[in-house]
Design an enzyme around this catalytic site. Structure first.
Site, mmCIF file in Angstrom:
data_model
loop_
_atom_site.group_PDB
_atom_site.id
_atom_site.type_symbol
_atom_site.label_atom_id
_atom_site.label_comp_id
_atom_site.label_asym_id
_atom_site.label_seq_id
_atom_site.Cartn_x
_atom_site.Cartn_y
_atom_site.Cartn_z
ATOM 1 N N ASP A 91 -3.376 5.197 10.467
ATOM 2 C CA ASP A 91 -3.377 5.248 8.841
ATOM 3 C C ASP A 91 -3.129 4.127 7.850
ATOM 4 O O ASP A 91 -3.810 3.912 7.079
ATOM 5 C CB ASP A 91 -2.432 6.543 8.752
ATOM 6 N N ASP A 94 1.767 2.389 9.999
ATOM 7 C CA ASP A 94 2.338 2.759 11.069
ATOM 8 C C ASP A 94 1.361 3.378 11.907
ATOM 9 O O ASP A 94 0.066 2.978 12.026
ATOM 10 C CB ASP A 94 3.115 4.119 10.481
ATOM 11 N N GLU A 495 2.253 -1.832 1.674
ATOM 12 C CA GLU A 495 1.581 -1.239 2.367
ATOM 13 C C GLU A 495 0.091 -1.071 2.146
ATOM 14 O O GLU A 495 -0.325 -0.743 0.838
ATOM 15 C CB GLU A 495 2.230 0.061 2.939
#
Ligand SMILES: *[C@@H]1O[C@H](CO)[C@@H](O)[C@H](O)[C@H]1NC(C)=O
Length: 534
Positions: A91, A94, A495
């Site tokens: 995704d 992670d 992220e």
């Protein structure tokens, strides 16, 4: 797929130039951004954004895989449950395979190709775009093991986040979770149906057999989601702290019906859209956010397209309901353009003009908005509606596209920090992306196992740059003051997620064509200036 006739294009270009010219006195260019302006290449950005999806691949990688620092991983996914769930996408930073955002990502990739397939092909990227979609849909075929069973997740956020490991070393739980008749999950079933229906359109001519298979799955999944209605986060506790659905499943069911209608042209799906418009909140919710969770704006924009295409053949009830959808679509678009009356109905912006919804991964809302503005400008171009009518006035078609472009340009480095939020693009971009594989030594360079906590000590906690560049990823982006801190622990900003980047595939494709045309009719001196808009 096409953006209209030659005649329209010529008109559009001159209006566009005129518009940019009018804006020129308002431009406040950051010197670093101005210097880079001339080298802005949407084509390069498009190529890079597609490469990112290869870095996110789970499963067995093919021989022509292009990300040199990645290798096979997750090759026993589903084994414990006796189902083959190898493949699909990680995704973000992670290694959980979260079904709902993965399906949304795939829908947006497919929508990009449906709208801008010609532009993507002209950039030489069609093969990669199709591969990116198929990596998702191949997985969904595996995950849909029975008409009323969909495997919705592999791994879980809690155990995954406890470790900082390369995907090739994973020792975390790979338990798989499903929705079924007793544990319904209409969001994930609906979104997966939408993804497969949209992808079936993409593969229709290229691979008719595959397209047909996707459509069958899409129809079954939609029926499952509709007949066994329930919120997926009520059924699956494991998604609750990561991807809970705040808008419920109404948007996903309508979205699936719309994609199925586009893919099949069957009236039953149009009827569904009309009859469930109110109950599923399609014509009642007016919102300013479009995301993996809340996709009413997407529904409303697709419904507007249907209205524009089919206007005169529709029955009165159909037309009036679609008009209600359109009015909500306009609310969304006007809110992005700051053209609704009330400030609470407009999206905030950073001082430099980036749409700002919330600090956590704000870029996902920006890329979604840029995409919707871009496609809507295309729909307007094909219809007789020359403008978007907002409470504060009409917005011309070139302005819609220029605003989308301003957001894309911000992402590519036209911002006060002078940083490209598309990793690997330009000279300055985030070097400490919050991403397990990119921040650790490549498995191909050093196969020595890296343990769960060892990864935190040896790689996560380093101050230095990531050893591997996650090319093409759109990170969470700056805060409400245009400020960005490039630190691995700052996951709100550093992220990247698959659903941030997917909409940009379509936006970059459209802009690459547009700029190609603009350059032809423009003096070189104007080029750089034309790229910035505030
Ligand atoms: C529609 O919106 C209402 C009010 O916000 C909400 O209570 C209801 O659950 C929504 N229905 C669906 C199907 O999402």
């Amino acid at each position: 797929m096409e953006g209209g006739s030659e005649e329209y294009r010529t008109r559009n270009i001159s209006r566009n130039l005129h518009f940019l010219f009018l804006l020129f006195p308002l431009l406040v260019l950051h010197p670093a951004a101005a210097a880079r302006a001339a080298s802005t290449s949407y084509k390069e950005a498009l190529s890079k954004s597609l490469l990112y999806f290869e870095a996110q691949r789970s499963g067995r990688l093919p021989y022509d895989h292009r990300v040199p620092w990645r290798s096979h991983s997750g090759i026993t996914d589903g084994l414990e449950q006796g189902v083959d769930l190898v493949g699909g996408y990680y995704d973000a930073g992670d290694h959980v395979k979260f079904g709902l955002p993965m399906a949304f990502t795939t829908t947006m990739l497919a929508w990009s190709v449906v709208e801008f397939g010609d532009e993507i092909a002209a950039a030489g990227e069609l093969k990669h775009a199709l591969e990116a979609i198929k990596w998702g849909t191949d997985y969904f075929i595996k995950a849909h093991t029975h008409p009323n069973v969909l495997w919705a997740q592999v791994g879980d956020g809690d155990t995954d986040h406890y470790c900082w490991q390369r995907p090739e070393d994973m020792t975390t739980s790979r338990q798989a979770y499903k929705v079924d008749e007793e544990h319904p999950g209409s969001e994930v079933a609906g979104e997966t149906a939408a993804a497969m229906a949209a992808a079936s359109m993409v593969f229709k001519d290229i691979n008719p057999h595959y397209s047909h298979i996707l459509l069958l799955h899409a129809q079954e999944l939609f029926e499952f989601g509709d007949k066994f209605r329930g919120k997926y986060d009520d059924s699956l506790e494991v998604v609750r702290s990561y991807y809970p659905s705040t808008s419920g499943y109404g948007d996903e069911l309508l979205w699936a019906a719309l994609w199925l209608h586009q893919a099949t042209r069957k009236e039953e799906y149009l009827d569904y859209l009309i009859q469930n418009a109110e109950e599923l909140n399609g014509t009642t919710w007016a919102i300013s956010e479009f995301s993996w969770d809340i996709k009413y704006a997407g529904v409303q924009i697709l419904a507007s397209k249907l209205l524009m295409e089919r206007g005169s053949e529709l029955e009165d009830e159909q037309r009036s309901t679609l008009e209600q959808y359109r009015s909500k679509a306009e609310h969304y678009l006007c809110s992005c353009l700051n053209m609704n009356d009330d400030d609470v109905d407009n999206v905030d912006r950073t001082p430099a003009g980036l749409l700002f919804i919330r600090p956590w991964n704000n870029m996902q809302y920006v890329t979604g908005a840029a995409f919707l503005l871009t496609v809507y400008s295309g729909y307007l171009a094909e219809s007789d509606h020359g403008a978007l009518h907002c409470p504060q006035g009409s917005v011309g078609l070139p302005e819609l596209l220029s605003f989308a472009k301003s957001q894309a340009d911000y992402i590519l480095g036209f911002n006060p920090e002078g940083i490209s939020y598309l990793v690997g693009y330009g000279e300055r971009y985030p070097r400490r992306v919050h991403h397990r594989a990119a921040s650790s030594v490549s498995y191909k360079a050093d196969k020595a196992f890296i343990g769960c906590a060892q990864g935190y000590d040896e790689w996560y906690c380093r101050r230095g740059e990531n050893p591997n560049v996650l090319v093409g990823a759109v990170v969470g982006g700056p805060d409400e003051k245009d400020e960005f801190r490039d630190a691995r622990g700052n996951h709100m900003q550093t992220e990247a997620c698959t659903y941030n980047t997917a909409p940009m595939v379509g936006v970059f494709a459209k802009l690459s064509e547009l700029v190609g045309e603009l350059v032809e009719g423009t003096q070189p001196a104007e080029e750089g200036e034309g790229f910035a808009y505030k």
